[in-house]
Structures are given as C-alpha cells and as structure tokens.
Design a protein around this motif. Structure first.
Motif, short mmCIF file in Angstrom:
data_model
loop_
_atom_site.label_atom_id
_atom_site.label_comp_id
_atom_site.label_asym_id
_atom_site.label_seq_id
_atom_site.Cartn_x
_atom_site.Cartn_y
_atom_site.Cartn_z
N UNK D 100 0.53 -1.37 -0.31
CA UNK D 100 -0.13 0.15 0.07
C UNK D 100 1.03 0.83 -0.16
N UNK D 101 0.89 2.37 -1.30
CA UNK D 101 1.68 3.30 -0.91
C UNK D 101 0.57 4.28 -1.14
N UNK D 108 4.84 -0.61 -6.54
CA UNK D 108 3.84 -1.16 -5.12
C UNK D 108 3.92 -2.93 -5.48
N UNK D 134 -4.59 -7.21 0.79
CA UNK D 134 -4.71 -5.65 0.83
C UNK D 134 -6.38 -5.93 0.25
N UNK D 135 -6.80 -7.16 -0.60
CA UNK D 135 -8.32 -7.40 -0.63
C UNK D 135 -8.99 -8.41 -0.68
N UNK D 136 -10.01 -8.71 -0.71
CA UNK D 136 -10.58 -9.58 -0.39
C UNK D 136 -10.10 -11.09 -1.55
N UNK D 137 -10.27 -10.67 -2.97
CA UNK D 137 -9.79 -11.05 -4.10
C UNK D 137 -8.05 -12.10 -4.14
N UNK D 138 -7.31 -10.96 -3.44
CA UNK D 138 -6.28 -11.59 -3.51
C UNK D 138 -5.85 -12.87 -1.82
N UNK D 154 -3.75 0.74 6.92
CA UNK D 154 -4.51 0.94 6.36
C UNK D 154 -5.89 0.65 5.87
N UNK D 155 -5.43 -0.60 6.07
CA UNK D 155 -6.64 -1.91 6.49
C UNK D 155 -7.70 -1.90 7.24
N UNK D 158 -11.03 -2.06 6.70
CA UNK D 158 -11.96 -2.22 6.55
C UNK D 158 -12.41 -3.72 6.27
N UNK D 160 -14.76 -5.34 5.32
CA UNK D 160 -14.97 -6.84 4.50
C UNK D 160 -14.02 -7.54 4.71
#
Lengths: 304, 304, 304, 304
Positions: D100-101, D108, D134-138, D154-155, D158, D160
């Motif tokens: 996360x930048x 990145x 960083x995100x659900x799909x990962x 930062x998450x 988050x 979800x």
C-alpha cells in the motif's frame, strides 16, 4: 481518461521537458513537483466542474446540497425523504446501503436490495443518488443505480478500491481519512484521477484530535487550503465534522465561508429513531432552515 | 467579586440546597454539576457583555474587531497602525510588548517602554489596547496602560497568573492552550472568575494536530460549543488558527458563522518585514477588505 | 555560567568563525545549526552528569529512582514514605507542595509549611527532595529546602520561570509540555542553560493523543531520541505516562530499555486515599517489586 | 469457528442468561459488556497461543521474531535474507509483495510472482512467511503460499477484508490503524474472530501524533493494555513505531518490557538501497545484535 490520454513521467533525472513537448501528438506538457500531479492546480489551473446530468453541476460557482439519512432503512423512509428534498429544492440524496461499522454486531445496511428500491423512487422524482461503496466487487452491481460513489473515511487509503473507481464512469466523492493529511487526500485522489476518472470531489469530514467534546474536529483550514491546492470541488460534511445535531448548522455555514462548494449532511424524519448517527442528524424542519441559510451565506460569499 | 459575593460550595455529600437558600443574606443559589461553575450557562443564563468604556462593548449582539501587529516595534509603526485602524473604524489594537518565544535567542519585545509609547498614542486616538501579560509581577506596572490583558496559549494553565488576574479590574482575553480541551479552558476561566473578575473573553486560536500543512488547526467546533456552554464572549484568532496569510480571511469569516463575538488578527504595514509572525499577518489593504466582509457576514448571521 | 562565560552569536549572515576563535580570551568556539545550541550534543559531546552532593549523581552510567507521593499531605505521611525509601535504598523523594490543578476548587498543596516539615525529616534521613516550583516568586523562599526544582508540564513554556531557574544554583528537572515537541523541550532547556544553570534533567511524562484509554500516551520514542540529541540526563515519569497503576511497572521497565537515566514515580502508603493521582500511584509493596526489577533491567542494559 | 459454534446475543433488553445456559447443546455462556466480546479476556481467560506448525507457536510464554525486508525485491534478496534468518535462528520472514503506497507512482510490489518465488525458497529452508493482503480477491490465490496474513494499518477498518479473513484457515496479524484506538483494534479483531478464525495477533506499530520528529509515535502503553484486555498475542513493530533505524533497537527492547509476545522488524542486506522504508531498516549485523538482546530481555522479563 474519459477526455484524452495522459502520459505521466516520474523520475529522478534532470530533464528538458521541451524534448517531449515537440513530439507529434503531444498537446500539452507540465512539470509538477508535488507528490500529487494531476489533481494539482499547477497542472490544471481552471477549476473542475462535475456534471451529474439533467443540468446539475458541482464545483466552483455553485453550491450543492446533498442530504438524507445515514442509512437507508425502508421504502417509506425513502419516500418521505424524497418528498422533503423535492420541497426544499435539494437534488442529491445521500444514504448508506453498505455501512462500515466499528463493531461487527452493528447494523450493516440493506445492501443491493435497499439500493434498488431507493433508485426506483429517486429516478421517478429526479433525485440523484450518492452512496458509499466499500469494496471493488460492489462497484459493478451498484454502477447503474448510483450517481456518485462515496468513498468513506476508513477506505480513503484502500488503494485497490481507488484504482477501480478510477476506471468507472461515475463521479466519486472521496472522504478524507480519519487522521488523513491534506497530502494523503490529494494523493488518494491522484489514484482515481491517474486511472482516468477525473470527476472527483474531496470531502472534509472532521479529523481525529485529542478533544473528546465532539465526535470529530472539523478541520475548517482544510477546506480553505484544498481549494487553493487542487482544481477539484470540495464538499463539507458538517454532520460528521462535529457529530452533534445542535451545532451542525453553524459548522455548515462556517464551511461555506471557508470556500466549500457544497455540503453533505444527515437528515431524518425522526432523528432519535434513526438506525445510526441519530445524534448528528437534523430533522426536516431544522434542515429546511439550514438550506435557506446556506444559500444566503453562499450568495454573500459570491459577492465578496 | 466586583459585583457581589459568591460562596461556592464544593463537596461530595448529597445535599438539599434549600437549606442554604433560606439563610439571610443569600440572594440566589445554583447547583452546577460541571467541573466549572461560575462561567457555565447553567449558573448564568444571560450572556455576559464586557464594557471597555467609551460606549465600547464586547459580547453577544455585536462583533468586535481587534487588530494590530504581532509585536510593537517602533513609534512610527504604532502611529501608522493607529491611522489604519481609525480609518477602518476598528477601536481595539492588539500588539505584543512581552513576547513568549520558543527560543531564548528570538526577539522578546520592547517591554514597558514599548507599552508606554503605545499607550500615549492610543489614548489620544481613542483606541483601546490589548496586550499579553506573561507573569504576575508584570500586572501591576502594566495595569494603567492596558485595556484588556491577554493570556497567551502557553500560559493558559499558569494558575498563579490566572489567580492574580482575577483580582484586577481589567477585562481578560484568555487563549485556549496549544492542546487545551474545552473543559480545561472553561476551568482556567473559572480561576479568574472565582477570584472576582467576571470580565473574561475566551479565545479559540487553533490547536495542535498531526496536520503539518498549517501552523495550527483552527477548531471551529470549539467556537460553536463554547457559545453554548458559557455566557462569556468568544473571540476567534484566525491569524494563529491557520498561520498562513492567504487563508486568514476565510477562517475569520468561518468563525463569524460559527458564532464568534469577534476576532483578534494580525495586521502590519509591511508583513514581510514584521519582527515576528509575518507569514500570518495581513497588509492594511487585505485587512480593510476583511473588516468589511466580517461586518457583512455578521449582519447576515444576526438575521438568521 | 557556574563554570565559565559563553558568548552565543545568533545571526543570519555567513561568517568565518575563525575570526572569533583567534581573539584573546576565547577558549573554544562551536557552530550549532539547531534552534537549541548549548544543550545539543553537537556543542558538548560528553554526557552531563549532575551531582546532588553526598556522592549522589544523575546521568549516563547510573540509574536514579525518585519516588514519593503526588502531594505532601502530613508529617506522618512524610515519615512513612521516608522509611519506605530508606529501606529500599531510594535516595530522592518526590512530592508536591504547590500543585497545579485544572480546577480552582481542587486541593492545591500545603505550600511552604509542608515543604519545611518535609525538609526537616528528609535531611535527617539523608533523602534528597525534588518538588515542583510554579512561579518566579516561589524560587527564593523554596531554595534552601529543595535539592531539585521540578518544572511541570503546564509550565514547560513559562519562559520567565525558566529564565529565573537559570540563575539559581540548583538542578532542574524540566517536564515536557502536555503536547510539547522534542524541539520545544530542548529550547526550553536552552532557556535555563543559557542563563547559566547547566544542571538540567529532561523528563518524558506522556503526551496528549487522541487515545482516551489512558491519561497520557507515554512517548517512548522521545526517550531514545533525547538521549541522542542532548547531553542532558533523561528521566521517565511512568506514573503520568500511562496514568493507570496496573501498568506503571511495564512502562517504567520499557523506559529503561529506551535509554532513560532514571524514573520519577508516584508511591503512597494507601494509594486509594491519596489526595491526588491515586489511580496512578503504587503501594509500597508494588514499588519495592518495581525498584528491584528496574535495577535488574538497567544492569542488563548496561551489558549491551 | 474452527473449534465450535458460537451464538453471540446482542441486545438492549435486560436478560437472565441462565435461561439460555440450560438449553440443550449449550456448553458455555458469558456476558460481556464491552463493544468487543470474543477477543476479550472476560470471555476467554486463558491466553491464546497460535500454532504455525513445525512446533512453532506464538503467544504468552514465548517470544517470536519476524524479520525481513519491507518489499520482496528479487530471488537473490530472498535467498540472502533466508540465510541471515537461518543463521540467527529466526523462523518467520516478513516481506511485502502487495504494497500500500500513499502515491500511485511509487513501487507497489512484485505481486503473486514475487510471493511464489519467495515461498519456494522459504519452504526449503523451513522458514514461515508473513505478508500483507490488501483485498478480498487476493486471499484465495495467496492462501497456499502464506503462513500468516498481515492486515496493514490502512486496512485495519476494511471490514470486508476482515470478514473474509475470518473464514480462512490461516493466522492473521492485524495492525492497529494509523490513528486507531485500542477499542477499534479489538473490534476489528472481533470481525475476524466472530467469523470463525481465532488465530489472530494484534500489532502495535506506532500512531500518528503531532510530533514530527519521528515517522510514528510508538504507543508503548497500548502493548501493556492490550495484554490485559485480550487473550490474543500482541506483537510490536518497532521499525514503523519510530521509523528511524538508529532507534529501532531501543524501541524493540522497550516493547519486550511492556509485555509484547514478539516483534516484526525490517532488515535488509543494504538498507540504503532498499526499494522502500530503508531509513527504518536494520542491516544484518545490527539485526543480529538486536535478536540477541531481545532474547536476553525476554528471559529477564520471564523471571519477573
């Protein structure tokens, strides 16, 4: 982008920009030294105005009001709110269907079902919809029902979400992080903009400070400074900015004088019964009084 | 006090206040549960207006402007400033003769000599003087030359100074601490008030936050809330509140809408040559434009 | 100063320092670019050790414990505390006789009378006294009864007090302001030092943050950084640093590892009955356990 | 959950819990009044220890070291790091493949490709992998290559992502938000836990304060308090906690004394050439010295 192609050059070597400027197909070239580039006034001097269709525009020169409940709760509530907004000449309705909540046990919103029923009634009435999107997967299904995507304070550095919203043909209202800096906010906007979506509004919604007397500390300085740093519209959220109903009007009016291009505020038929944020929500009567004052304050400001 | 005697009862036992109310010589009795008592609106419902003589009053219902340089520098500067203020109809001049400076090597002010020359010229012109007092020993010598004593942010919890100012027949403008809470500010005022001096103004001058883009973060919420919590006048300091000349006007105007009873602001003939705080100081021309706008904004607010 | 005369040159013009260095009577010359000069390690490379007499020294290479009640309450309490300290081998006793209190209605200390009775008993027992001084006028009467003057957080930018303490032959423990920066603390120390008193300790006592779970947020970083920036001893105040008895030991031990040269902590025979700060005060038993652990932790650190 | 089913009752009515406790199939019942329930020590008194397989466990009673570069950069860098860790007896390697930048123009990370090459070499060497998602799909693609999922500051809200990680059979290290409160951190953990994943570590990594002398302000208080409030392991991140290489060792050692169950720290063969965070990254030599000291400090703490 939706308008034309950019090439952003980022690098560390000294460079004569004219060597690019003379290449065929290059219309314009800028050197920008901030950590954000495209959203800077150094790159685009003229302020951005965002069209929502039907003659509705947001940005320098007009004052936009977005109002509605914290959460979409029921069809009856939506109808009642729309009637209130129509009567008051407010054309954009806010409301949450996906709610970020600190506790997993709190109400998290009606989701797509809520959005669809809201959309149906809003379209009929000519009211535009702004609502929060929390994750990349929600964008696609929400797209046709939404006029402005809102990115909440907790997602203001959710970079994947920002990237994805940069590739969508809808305006985005980007809230400042709970303790986000001005520069971080502009860089977050840069994520969206550099992906091609130029229709971004920035929203000051109060920051976290040591002062416990209010929910957040409205950073009125940020509104004044953002208007100077960026060409993007700046919206104030006085409801979250102080978090106490009794003071929302004063903070909203102060925001006008600081240079805001609009406000987003919470209003509800019975604030004390709202599913969330009732303590910072205005009744219709309080809201009507505030709409009128906001317009008068804006008119005065434009004369300055 | 200068008006009558209080007896403040502080204790932990349940108590029937009527047993005191019926005693001979008691005119009134109040129960106040906050950590501050006398400065609370629960104790005195009607807002306090502070008279400076010559028909000049500060408080709810009027808007007071105090302007002048950060530091008193020379007789010529004082004359020039007074001419500017007279022409603009501003009747209170600010200026520092004792300057609190973070570094021991910075300019610390002209002291009593500066105050005396200032006083001579101000009296002639019918201009009132507000200036900072930093220690108990300064009160006595300064007394006859000063119309309002200012307590700076760094001294907002200098309790001995507050005690002493409570025993003096001069109004006091009390600045909020650099990271002072609303409650601490009201308790600091309580120190002065409970010693007998009821002529106190509170001043919001920006707080320290994580945001490094400005010198301080103007806490606009504080202005709205203080007006609700206390009967004392509330003054905004937009110069320190943001610390950048370019934005002082917007922050000052925002403060009007938040409910401020006046502003105290820095103005100088040549801001870039000021001995201190030049980067947040307006030129006479900028100040004139702002005075006019402040009066218009106040007029609009009063119509609400 | 008590050692020799300094001449500090402050200016804006480029300058060849050798032109001064060759003048007669000049022993040494330094160029220091920070806002503080004399307290910087750039000016004095070797760490300062402060002698309190009787073989007691504070500074790099030893670990000093100062303990005692928040407020001096009675002769019995003083005797009891001294007995506790003697048994534990703690040679410096803290205690307040002038108390800065947010509310004017709170207990403000026993004043000079309390100090004198304390002094009498402490001298007999060979215990040194550290206590807070709040205003310039108190210095003179307190002088003969005090071994270390403490400047509290609320007075950390009371520049007149700092100036006056610079002219006194007593060590000073200077607390960081409630939201003071590292640089402000060093500049405050510079006030004292440049007036001639070089025996200064800096004290980290927690800062004000948004986190409401503790009274203050102990800034452990500050301890590590101050030890690198200045040659002055650095003392930790874990009692105020977290403000909750249950955690004082862990914060104290953490401070040792961060590099502190000592701690100042609150201890009381019956913490729950203390006149002030009871919730952050250790019982004798808890304190004894902590003294022992602190010494072990310091011993380990010195082996590193 | 992976162990058994919970039913969490949340409501506003007074209630006799025994009426549920006697129902068939109910093994245990607790009343928890905090905003977080399952992660509270009120609900589970015994501290949670998290097994990573191969005899590796994290939690009260042992001290875990996780070290490695900020970003995975190349196969050579991975090999070199693994060699360093093996030699030092460190069994968990940190490294970012999704970064996360703040700026969209910064590096990145190498993504899945980087993770796969890392995984191959780590498995061979018996080294466990912790890396940020960083995100659900990962989650799904990363799952087989990861031993601990890290959620970045930062998450931290988050929701979800937290929900999704609650449904996965991998431990999660959850970082505190940049200005997150203790309560928000515990509620974020509650999201994961209430979805069924009980293997959560909390990580203090410094908070945002007004102090600009360091990148973040390590909140040492949080470590002490979290250990008292929750049964989950608490990990310190001294690299981000101060952000300056020179002080990482002191902050790490302080964290041990405050009660941390481990550290996660940045180490690199040539810190000055690291793709990111070089200024807070230790060299192998510095790291080796610190590992040894951490173990000694932990040993001392366990004797207390």
């Amino acid at each position: 982008t939706q308008y034309a192609d950019y090439i952003i050059g980022v690098g560390n070597k000294p460079f004569d920009i004219r060597s690019i400027g003379i290449l065929p197909g290059v219309r314009d070239i800028h050197r920008v030294s901030d950590a954000y580039k495209l959203v800077s006034k150094k790159w685009r001097v003229e302020d951005t105005r965002i069209s929502l269709g039907d003659g509705l525009e947001i940005g320098t020169g007009s004052f936009s009001i977005m109002a509605g409940p914290c959460s979409i709760e029921s069809a009856a509530q939506v109808e009642e709110t729309i009637a209130h907004l129509k009567a008051a000449g407010v054309r954009i309705m806010r409301g949450g269907v996906y709610k970020p909540r600190s506790s997993p046990y709190a109400f998290r919103g009606l989701g797509m079902e809520g959005l669809k029923l809201w959309h149906e009634k809003a379209r009929e009435a000519g009211i535009k919809i702004i609502t929060e999107v929390m994750m990349v997967e929600q964008i696609e299904p929400m797209l046709e029902y939404v006029d402005i995507f809102q990115v909440g304070a907790r997602n203001s550095q959710n970079f994947n979400l920002l990237d994805a919203l940069g590739q969508v043909d809808r305006p985005v209202l980007l809230k400042r992080g709970i303790s986000g800096t001005i520069e971080e906010l502009l860089q977050a906007a840069e994520y969206i903009f550099s992906n091609g979506n130029e229709r971004i509004m920035l929203c000051e919604r109060g920051i976290r400070s040591y002062e416990g007397a209010y929910r957040n500390t409205m950073d009125i300085n940020a509104i004044a400074m953002l208007k100077a740093k960026t060409h993007l519209p700046v919206i104030a959220d006085p409801s979250h900015g102080i978090g106490l109903r009794q003071f929302v009007d004063k903070i909203a009016l102060a925001s006008v004088m600081a240079g805001a291009d609009g406000v987003i505020m919470e209003v509800h038929g019975q604030p004390e019964k709202a599913f969330s944020d009732g303590q910072q929500t205005l009744s219709y009567q309080e809201a009507n009084r505030l709409y009128s004052r906001l317009r008068q304050a804006f008119e005065l400001r434009e004369q300055f």
